[in-house]
Scaffold this motif. Sequence first.
Motif, short mmCIF file in Angstrom:
data_model
loop_
_atom_site.label_atom_id
_atom_site.label_comp_id
_atom_site.label_asym_id
_atom_site.label_seq_id
_atom_site.Cartn_x
_atom_site.Cartn_y
_atom_site.Cartn_z
N SER A 15 30.54 11.68 41.49
CA SER A 15 31.55 11.83 42.53
C SER A 15 31.04 11.30 43.86
O SER A 15 31.78 10.64 44.61
N GLU A 18 31.25 7.51 43.67
CA GLU A 18 32.64 7.06 43.72
C GLU A 18 33.21 7.18 45.13
O GLU A 18 33.87 6.28 45.63
N TYR A 19 32.94 8.32 45.77
CA TYR A 19 33.50 8.53 47.10
C TYR A 19 32.70 7.80 48.18
O TYR A 19 33.23 7.54 49.26
N LEU A 23 35.33 6.07 50.37
CA LEU A 23 35.38 6.48 51.78
C LEU A 23 34.65 5.52 52.70
O LEU A 23 34.89 5.51 53.91
N VAL A 123 39.23 5.74 41.36
CA VAL A 123 38.98 7.10 41.85
C VAL A 123 40.08 8.05 41.37
O VAL A 123 39.86 9.25 41.22
N TRP A 127 38.35 11.73 39.40
CA TRP A 127 38.28 13.13 39.82
C TRP A 127 38.54 14.09 38.68
O TRP A 127 37.77 15.04 38.45
N ALA A 153 32.67 14.36 47.58
CA ALA A 153 33.45 13.58 48.55
C ALA A 153 32.79 13.56 49.93
O ALA A 153 32.52 12.48 50.47
#
Length: 428
Positions: A15, A18-19, A23, A123, A127, A153
């Motif tokens: 995660s 990915e974030y 982001l 994404v 999740w 995140a």
Amino acid sequence: MSQLRRAVAASYIGSLIEYYDFLLYSTASALVFSKVFFSNLDPLLATVASFGTFATGYLARPIGGVIFGHFGDLLGRKRMLILTMTLMGISSFLIGVLPTYADIGGLAPALLVLLRVVQGIAVGGEWGGSVLLSAEHATSRRGLWASFTNAGAPSGLVVSTLVLSATSAIVGDKAFLEWGWRIPFLLSLVLLGVGLFVRLRVQETPVFVAAKAQRHRLPLVAVLQENWRPLLLSIGVGMSAFVAQSTMSTFVLSYGVQKGFTRQEILNALTIASVCGVIGIIAWSAASDRFGRRPIVLVGALGMAAFGFLLFPMINSGSPALLTIALVIGLAVLQPMMYGPLAALYSELFGTQHRYTGASLGYQIAGLGAGFGPLLFAEIWRVSAGTLAISVVIAAFCALTIVCVLALRETSGRSLNPTVADRSVADA
């Protein structure tokens, strides 16, 4: 227990990566993309356009939730998580080598939007699988273990912000706008290798394996026909958490620069708040195991509704200290109360046969609040040159969350084991 630890580690690290990618784009859209890909526009319009490309990623997330949720419910959680991570890493790397508007004109923002859509699809599928990897391995304290996916995140935001800050400090502002912004995106390939190594060592969840023989319907059909009410309520429950998150992690960056803060001051404040946010998400999620998901989310929504009217006056003070305090209150205390328990709550709303699809769809549609919040607020600010209307909108989203939480039953006591219970509990 060893598989639970591996699952939680794989969920958190995956995660985070990915974030980091997803982001990183958010921060770059506020600080860089308006100048690099929309240099032909007025500065305020360029900001709106940049946030528009940012929003496309959130539009694509429900699509990813449906696609990967479908195959995740039919084929397994682990396989989909390998695919989503690979898709995200490659698309982020390609953003790092993308020509700018000065190089190829209007084709540059078009390609940027395309790659942002791919990021959103990735994404969107990530999740749900990541949460279930932890939640379905856990036999107790599900809120705590599932929360590590949500903690990924702000962790990804911390890493992406630190990399951007370090790159900007090393190469200087001029070089950063010319080519330095590409470096954090290019590093995605390295992180992809790390994430794949961790995830390949985790076994499929025992809950999925136990229910595998029971599958007989299309997951999306089951969600829309049998679980439409918990799906709608889950969207409303999560919406304000996403609006609050994107307001403070994306819109405030652009707003703060316009109000005279330096890029570094804002990035420093955001980094501190995000580090504290990781702790807040895990702590409030653990508290939801003891006190229930609903009370924690309700208190957070009430607090955020009120704090929305204090946020901008604190920023308008021009004080870096007050800016930091404002972001810490928002991103490390109030938003985690609404956001942290969602990982377990969404898992508990749907049966095993369609849990990946249902949880992903509810979460990702709610996530549209994060995609369109900065775009909406930038337009409100451009038209009215004020922030009171923005605070009112934040409070309205919080009110929606409060109503939807009150319409749900408490879910923290529900078993995810299909042999014990495999039906929605959101019928009240």
